[in-house]
Design a protein around this motif. Structure first.
Motif, mmCIF file in Angstrom:
data_model
loop_
_atom_site.group_PDB
_atom_site.id
_atom_site.type_symbol
_atom_site.label_atom_id
_atom_site.label_comp_id
_atom_site.label_asym_id
_atom_site.label_seq_id
_atom_site.Cartn_x
_atom_site.Cartn_y
_atom_site.Cartn_z
ATOM 1 N N ARG A 16 -1.130 -4.479 1.503
ATOM 2 C CA ARG A 16 -1.631 -4.249 0.145
ATOM 3 C C ARG A 16 -1.901 -5.585 -0.524
ATOM 4 O O ARG A 16 -1.162 -6.542 -0.356
ATOM 5 N N GLY A 17 -2.985 -5.645 -1.305
ATOM 6 C CA GLY A 17 -3.304 -6.838 -2.070
ATOM 7 C C GLY A 17 -4.032 -7.926 -1.301
ATOM 8 O O GLY A 17 -4.269 -9.004 -1.831
ATOM 9 N N LEU A 69 -9.967 -3.660 3.733
ATOM 10 C CA LEU A 69 -8.929 -3.516 2.711
ATOM 11 C C LEU A 69 -7.955 -2.411 3.087
ATOM 12 O O LEU A 69 -8.304 -1.486 3.831
ATOM 13 N N HIS A 70 -6.770 -2.490 2.538
ATOM 14 C CA HIS A 70 -5.806 -1.390 2.640
ATOM 15 C C HIS A 70 -6.402 -0.227 1.848
ATOM 16 O O HIS A 70 -6.860 -0.414 0.715
ATOM 17 N N ASP A 73 -5.670 0.197 -1.835
ATOM 18 C CA ASP A 73 -6.153 -0.829 -2.763
ATOM 19 C C ASP A 73 -7.563 -0.529 -3.261
ATOM 20 O O ASP A 73 -8.101 -1.268 -4.070
#
Length: 146
Positions: A16-17, A69-70, A73
């Motif tokens: 994440r992030g 990306l996750h 997110d």
């Protein structure tokens, strides 16, 4: 696991992030490669054959340099109106091209969340603009946001 019920065989490929840029072709539409391209196949996916039909070996035909990306997110996106693009036994597989659209209808992402796929969301470079966090939100820590 928001938005993707079902079973997955692997954890998310990105924490994440964070995000990464995938240099290889990923996702659909799957395309037939020439004999020369097939001869150069190194046995590794992505960019390698992983399915075949009456046309021959099919390889990933999606764009290079997609942002990974996750899935949690990613802001909510609509399903592609061609629902077959989101098929998979336990979640979307990504074999048929972009399967997520923004509110305006533009194809902006491919979500992967099946039991035999990575758990990630990919954005083609044309759909992304990376800006410093401070510029995007009017201040904050150094870094970038998609």
């Amino acid at each position: 696991m928001s938005g993707f019920p079902g079973r997955r065989g692997a954890p998310a490929t990105m924490p994440r992030g964070r995000y990464a840029v995938e240099p290889h072709r990923r996702g659909g539409p799957l395309v037939v490669r020439t004999a020369e391209e097939q001869a150069a196949y190194d046995g590794m996916y992505p960019d390698g054959p992983w399915r075949s039909d009456e046309r021959g070996w099919l390889l990933a035909g999606g764009p290079r340099n997609q942002y990974v990306l996750h899935p949690e997110d990613v802001l909510p996106l609509d399903l592609h109106p061609e629902l077959e693009r989101s098929h998979g036994c336990c979640g979307p597989g990504g074999d048929d091209g972009a399967n997520r659209v923004c509110a305006c209808g533009a194809e902006v992402a491919t979500a992967y969340a099946g039991c035999v796929t990575p758990y990630e969301t990919l954005f083609p470079p044309a759909a992304v603009r990376v800006v410093p966090v401070g510029e995007a939100f009017g201040g904050g820590p150094d870094g970038h946001v998609l």
